[in-house]
Design an enzyme around this catalytic site. Structure first.
Site, PDB file in Angstrom:
ATOM      1  N   ASP A   1       1.658  -4.815  23.438  1.00  0.00           N
ATOM      2  CA  ASP A   1       2.238  -6.131  23.144  1.00  0.00           C
ATOM      3  C   ASP A   1       2.695  -6.854  24.404  1.00  0.00           C
ATOM      4  O   ASP A   1       2.770  -8.084  24.417  1.00  0.00           O
ATOM      5  CB  ASP A   1       3.436  -5.982  22.188  1.00  0.00           C
ATOM      6  CG  ASP A   1       3.026  -6.096  20.724  1.00  0.00           C
ATOM      7  OD1 ASP A   1       1.816  -6.048  20.442  1.00  0.00           O
ATOM      8  OD2 ASP A   1       3.927  -6.224  19.863  1.00  0.00           O
TER       9      ASP A   1
ATOM     10  N   TYR B   1       0.859  -1.192   0.000  1.00  0.00           N
ATOM     11  CA  TYR B   1       0.000   0.000   0.000  1.00  0.00           C
ATOM     12  C   TYR B   1       0.888   1.233   0.000  1.00  0.00           C
ATOM     13  O   TYR B   1       2.097   1.155   0.262  1.00  0.00           O
ATOM     14  CB  TYR B   1      -0.959  -0.002   1.208  1.00  0.00           C
ATOM     15  CG  TYR B   1      -0.353  -0.297   2.561  1.00  0.00           C
ATOM     16  CD1 TYR B   1       0.296   0.684   3.303  1.00  0.00           C
ATOM     17  CD2 TYR B   1      -0.461  -1.571   3.121  1.00  0.00           C
ATOM     18  CE1 TYR B   1       0.821   0.410   4.554  1.00  0.00           C
ATOM     19  CE2 TYR B   1       0.061  -1.870   4.378  1.00  0.00           C
ATOM     20  CZ  TYR B   1       0.702  -0.869   5.086  1.00  0.00           C
ATOM     21  OH  TYR B   1       1.225  -1.143   6.327  1.00  0.00           O
TER      22      TYR B   1
END
Ligand code: FAD
Length: 444
Positions: free
Chosen positions: A307, A230
């Site tokens: 995370d 992208y």
């Protein structure tokens, strides 16, 4: 690669703690900084301790779905993000071998559906947005501060730094990533290694040498590999991610993921994918890890975030988003549990945070594992998957509602999960054959 006027990283002079704060955050990644900003907006004194010499982000692009752009809007940061990122019009998933289209999201309609856009942005740009926001909000940003120990105290919590210094606050938030030190307070689990390896590239568009439609997020899925590209920075850059199962990683060997393995993994893919492989950075690559979900994140006055609490495999592109959601949810509960005299019932705020976030993240972690397996199918199972994906209506949002809708603040607000479609229901379209027992989750 830098853009004039955009700071990619900031070096701060290592100092001893400069006075008491309400909140200490360990880790200055996207999770730590976004939480720092969320809590500073609530009027709290916040300090971030980052082990690196500079605040910064390694890597390339990030996909930011409406469940995150909604939060950026709430923070007043969405315009800045839109100026630095790209708002693609479609996301198209194709078969990596024959290049045929499997399914698509109309991202213009998706924005109408969820009220906020789907964005792609360079990691360092998103990180820089939070870094500048933290500085404006007066967050104390400390580098060269590696935390090696945590302890609850009668008045809050204390951290021990590698160099022997200590620091303390009313609460400590550990946003110290996949290999979190603080997580050991709650579990002795380890990162779960997958045999998949990611190569990345973010290159100026002039170097690409082929015509690419940057209004599209393009995802090619194939046997034991996938390829995503992208545009970034208003279309001035192309971002690519190539992920494949490394034979040497699978065999437990050390020399895994080398460029020859990359080339072999994509040798039989369609021309569009093959054209992108020579552009991949060949001097570094990343092994894919996650961890099993855990449902307890809070240890007294210390909590996990990002995370550290829930590192996912990246197939749903929700890792950084979940980290940003964590900070937003926690800050909302802090606001809800503040008395008129300004004191905060931290136990109640932590309890409310822990009542809602671990279950949501558990759903994402387990779904993204299944989604990755589905992407990488081979043989008959691949054809069955393709048949199922082709049958999906572009405007059917039943597979994305649970993830792209408003971030739940309570368990009651958490939307129901989608209903998985058995893979073998794609049998008739794909021709009869052996059936692998897997489910289609169909969220891109
Ligand atoms: C290939 C790939 C593609 C991805 N694509 C997407 C995507 O499109 N969208 C998305 O939302 N997510 C994506 N992710 C996931 C996303 O990158 C992570 O989930 C996210 O960056 C986690 O942020 P974090 O701040 O929690 O942790 P981290 O980014 O790991 O930050 C942790 C910080 O803590 C610091 N630290 C660690 N230990 C200590 C210590 N002891 N003391 C002090 N500081 C410490 C580190 O230096 C670091 O700055 C992708 C991941 C990968 C691998």
């Amino acid at each position: 690669m830098s853009v004039p006027g955009i700071e990619e990283s900031i070096v701060t002079t290592p100092t001893a703690a400069a006075g008491p704060v309400d909140v200490l955050i360990v880790g200055g990644g996207i999770g730590g900084l976004s939480a720092a900003y969320a809590l500073a907006r609530e009027g709290l004194r916040v300090r971030v301790l980052e082990r690196a010499r500079e605040f910064g982000e390694v890597g390339a692009g990030l996909q930011i779905a409406p469940n995150c752009t909604r939060i950026l809007h709430d923070y007043g940061l969405l315009d800045e993000a839109e100026n630095l990122g790209v708002l693609p019009k479609t996301m198209v998933m194709r078969d990596a071998l024959d290049g045929s289209e499997l399914t698509r999201l109309d991202l213009v309609d998706l924005e109408r559906e969820y009220g906020f856009p789907y964005m792609v942005i360079h990691r360092s740009d998103l990180h820089g947005i939070f870094l500048r926001a933290c500085r404006r909000a007066g967050v104390d940003l400390i580098t060269d501060a590696r935390v090696v120990g945590y302890e609850n105290t009668p008045s809050g919590a204390e951290v021990l730094l590698e160099d022997g210094r200590t620091d303390e606050a009313r609460i400590v938030i550990a946003a110290d990533g996949l290999r979190s030190v603080a997580r050991r307070l709650l579990t002795d689990d380890q990162p779960v290694s997958s045999p998949y390896v990611a190569y990345r590239a973010a290159v100026p568009i002039e170097q690409v040498g082929r015509n690419i439609d940057l209004s599209e997020v393009s995802v090619h899925i194939g046997p034991h590999c996938h390829f995503v590209h992208y545009g970034l920075r208003g279309g001035r850059m192309l971002n690519q991610v190539a992920v494949f199962r490394s034979p040497r990683a699978l065999a437990g060997e050390k020399n895994w993921g080398t460029p020859d393995e990359l080339d072999n993994a994509f040798a039989t893919t369609c021309p569009d994918v093959q054209a992108g492989i020579p552009l991949m950075w060949r001097d570094r690559w990343w092994r894919m890890f996650d961890r099993d979900p855990i449902m307890t994140w809070v240890h007294g006055n210390i909590t996990l975030l990002g995370d550290a609490a829930h590192p996912p495999l990246q197939y749903m592109a929700q890792g950084a988003i979940m980290a940003i959601e964590d900070g937003w949810v926690l800050a909302r509960h802090v606001a809800a549990h503040r008395a008129e005299n300004g004191s905060i019932d931290w136990q109640a705020a932590f309890a409310a945070y822990e009542a809602v976030r671990p279950e949501h993240c558990r759903r994402v972690l387990t779904t993204t594992r299944a989604w990755g397996e589905l992407w990488h199918l081979d043989g008959t199972a691949r054809l069955q998957r393709n048949a199922l994906l082709r049958a999906r209506d572009t405007y059917d949002y039943s597979f994305t509602d649970w993830i792209y809708g408003p971030t739940a603040l309570t368990p009651e607000e958490e939307p129901p999960m989608f209903t998985p479609i058995p893979l073998d229901s794609g049998r008739s379209a794909a021709g009869a054959g052996p059936v692998q027992d897997a489910s289609c989750s169909c969220s891109t």
